[in-house]
Each structure stands twice: as structure tokens, then as C-alpha cells.
Motif scaffolding. Structure first.
Motif, short mmCIF file in Angstrom:
data_model
loop_
_atom_site.label_atom_id
_atom_site.label_comp_id
_atom_site.label_asym_id
_atom_site.label_seq_id
_atom_site.Cartn_x
_atom_site.Cartn_y
_atom_site.Cartn_z
N ILE A 25 7.54 4.25 0.30
CA ILE A 25 7.02 4.80 -0.96
C ILE A 25 6.22 6.07 -0.72
O ILE A 25 6.29 7.03 -1.51
N LYS A 26 5.46 6.10 0.37
CA LYS A 26 4.64 7.29 0.64
C LYS A 26 5.48 8.54 0.83
O LYS A 26 5.01 9.65 0.57
N GLN A 27 6.72 8.38 1.27
CA GLN A 27 7.60 9.54 1.45
C GLN A 27 8.05 10.14 0.11
O GLN A 27 8.30 11.35 0.02
N ILE A 28 8.15 9.32 -0.93
CA ILE A 28 8.80 9.77 -2.18
C ILE A 28 7.86 9.84 -3.37
O ILE A 28 8.18 10.51 -4.37
N TYR A 29 6.71 9.20 -3.31
CA TYR A 29 5.91 8.91 -4.50
C TYR A 29 5.62 10.15 -5.35
O TYR A 29 5.77 10.11 -6.58
#
Length: 295
Positions: A25-29
């Protein structure tokens, strides 16, 4: 395209390997509009085994959801008598309905890391004219897996060359086998790497994975597990053409030094930066598509 505010929508299937989703999630949020996380209401995997997701997980997810993009979707995803892959496909279709019609649908697994996602998001927003009338004009995009096969104290054994493809994005989500769509008339490859942690886990997690995932009945899991356990720094170059379903998909292994997955992502991104993305059609065809979707 029914909702101009929800151009990029992402769905996650949550199960036994829930802890990996934080890295994903941290890559895309910051670059998506909506995220749906689906999980079984009765704490079951597709194989019917029990799975425990602690309440602290949901608290941590809510804490990182600073822009209120994340929706939890609880439903009955295990049905006795159905095969795991049937259930996976069913859950993906149910999740697509929960994400809502319109926009680009991305179904990404929790152990998949779309680094430098901003470039992919910019590409999808630039080509949002393709979202009109998806029932008649379905568009699908493939990306390239970077599959991690095993980890030791020094780093990761990674499948090379990077030939394995993943159907990741569509404007018409009607799945027939995992992420494979019914309508595959228009499938475009994107020169984009998706890191898949996949088999780079501890042994207990590997056993849990092969006993519960969609492919559990598709190959000899005991033989595969033994082969995975045997691999080490001294023999990894002997592993050639060893994919359990299609041997030639995994030609060989290379070693990438890294202390953990975060360090691997940073290091790999430096060596293999995501390239500017292009729609692989002629200028004339692209112009026709743009003009057609104005009306």
C-alpha cells in the motif's frame, strides 16, 4: 467513465499473508483514488482453513489511511465444494463490484510492490479517454513480474530474466481465471516492473501458502516445497526451467544482496528504474480512440 473522481481503483485480497500489504500500500497510496481490501467474514481461506487476522491489523491500516481512501469489504468468500481457483476468481469479481463501475481497476496482491507507481498512475490518467464504454471497448494492461524465490541472510534469489507477465489493469473487470479477463481482445504490454515477494518467505509461510492459495491443486506441492528447501547459495545456479506449472517461465535464478524487502525495493529501483510508459498503438489509432471517446 462514470465517476471522474475515481480514475484509479485498487483491490486487495486479504488472507493468511496479510502482513505484506503494508509494504504494498505504501508504494501506491498517494497516487490512487480508492482502495478496497476484501476478506472472508468467517475467517476462512479458499481451502477452507482457518485464518486469524488480528484486530491490530485493521487499526494500523486505518492509521495510514490519512486520505480516507481505504474501504474494508467483508463477505463470504469460502464456499464448501468449490475449488480454490474458482473461489479466488469469484472473490475478484465480487471485489470489482465493490470497487464500482468505471475507472481503471487494478487488482494487486498484498505481496506485490509497484515501485515508482507515480509513473503508472500518470500513464493511466493520461489515457483515461479509454475508459468510456468499457462494455464494448475493453482495455487490459500487462506488466512484468520480478519474482523473488527465496531469501537468506545476505539477500534474495530472484527469477531471471524478467519474462513472467501479469494481467494487472483493466477498464472492464470480468474475471474468468484469477486476474485473467473474459475480454482479452485488447491486451497491451507495459514496460513496468512489479516486484512479487511470492516465495521469499520463511518455511512456515511457504507451507501455509501452498496449502491455501488458488493453485494448491494444480501441481505437486510437496515436491515443490522440497525443491525450495534445498535451494541455497551453493546450488541456486543449478535451478533452471523450474516453474511448477510452465517450466520455461522460470529460466534461472540470480542473487540480489539486501537486508530486507524495503532495502531490496530501493536497490532494485536504482538498478532498474521504471521507464516512461507508452500506449503501444500507432499515432493514427491513438488519435481515433481519443476522438471517438469525445462523443
Amino acid at each position: 467513465m462514470r465517476n471522474k473522481k475515481n480514475i484509479i481503483k485498487v483491490g486487495y485480497l486479504l488472507s493468511y499473508d496479510y502482513s505484506y500489504i503494508f509494504t504494498s500500500i505504501k508504494q501506491i497510496y498517494d497516487h490512487v483514488d480508492r482502495i478496497v481490501i476484501s476478506y472472508d467474514a468467517h475467517n476462512k481461506t479458499w481451502a477452507g482453513n482457518d485464518v486469524y487476522i488480528p484486530e491490530s491489523f485493521f487499526t494500523e491500516i486505518k492509521a495510514l489511511d490519512s486520505q480516507n481512501k481505504i474501504i474494508f469489504y467483508k463477505d463470504t468468500f469460502f464456499i464448501p465444494g468449490m475449488q480454490p481457483m474458482e473461489l479466488e476468481t469469484r472473490q475478484r469479481n465480487m471485489m470489482a463490484e465493490k470497487l464500482g463501475k468505471g475507472g481503471w481497476h487494478i487488482q494487486i496482491d498484498g505481496d506485490e510492490y509497484a515501485y515508482d507507481f507515480k509513473k503508472l498512475a500518470q500513464f493511466l490518467r493520461k489515457h483515461r479517454y479509454l475508459l468510456k464504454d468499457p462494455e464494448k471497448k475493453a482495455f487490459n494492461f500487462q506488466v512484468t513480474f520480478v519474482t523473488l524465490f527465496k531469501q537468506n541472510e545476505e539477500g534474495y534469489f530472484v527469477i531471471t530474466p524478467f519474462d513472467e507477465k501479469c494481467m494487472l489493469i483493466t477498464n472492464a473487470p470480468q474475471y474468468k481465471y484469477a486476474r485473467l479477463n473474459h475480454n482479452t481482445e485488447r491486451v497491451f504490454p507495459l514496460d513496468y516492473y512489479l516486484i512479487h515477494q511470492s516465495w521469499a518467505r520463511d518455511e512456515q509461510e511457504i507451507v501455509e501458502k501452498i496449502n491455501n492459495w488458488g493453485h494448491k491443486n494444480d501441481f505437486d506441492t510437496s515436491e515443490f516445497l522440497q525443491s525450495w528447501k534445498t535451494l541455497n547459495a551453493g546450488n541456486y545456479k543449478e535451478y533452471q526451467n523450474f516453474h511448477p506449472l510452465d517450466k520455461t517461465q522460470w529460466k534461472e535464478l540470480s542473487f540480489f544482496p539486501a537486508k530486507n524487502i524495503d532495502e531490496f525495493i530501493v536497490s532494485f529501483a536504482e538498478k532498474h528504474p521504471q521507464k516512461p510508459l507508452q500506449l503501444d498503438v500507432s499515432f493514427t489509432k491513438k488519435l481515433k480512440l481519443q476522438l471517438r471517446n469525445l462523443f
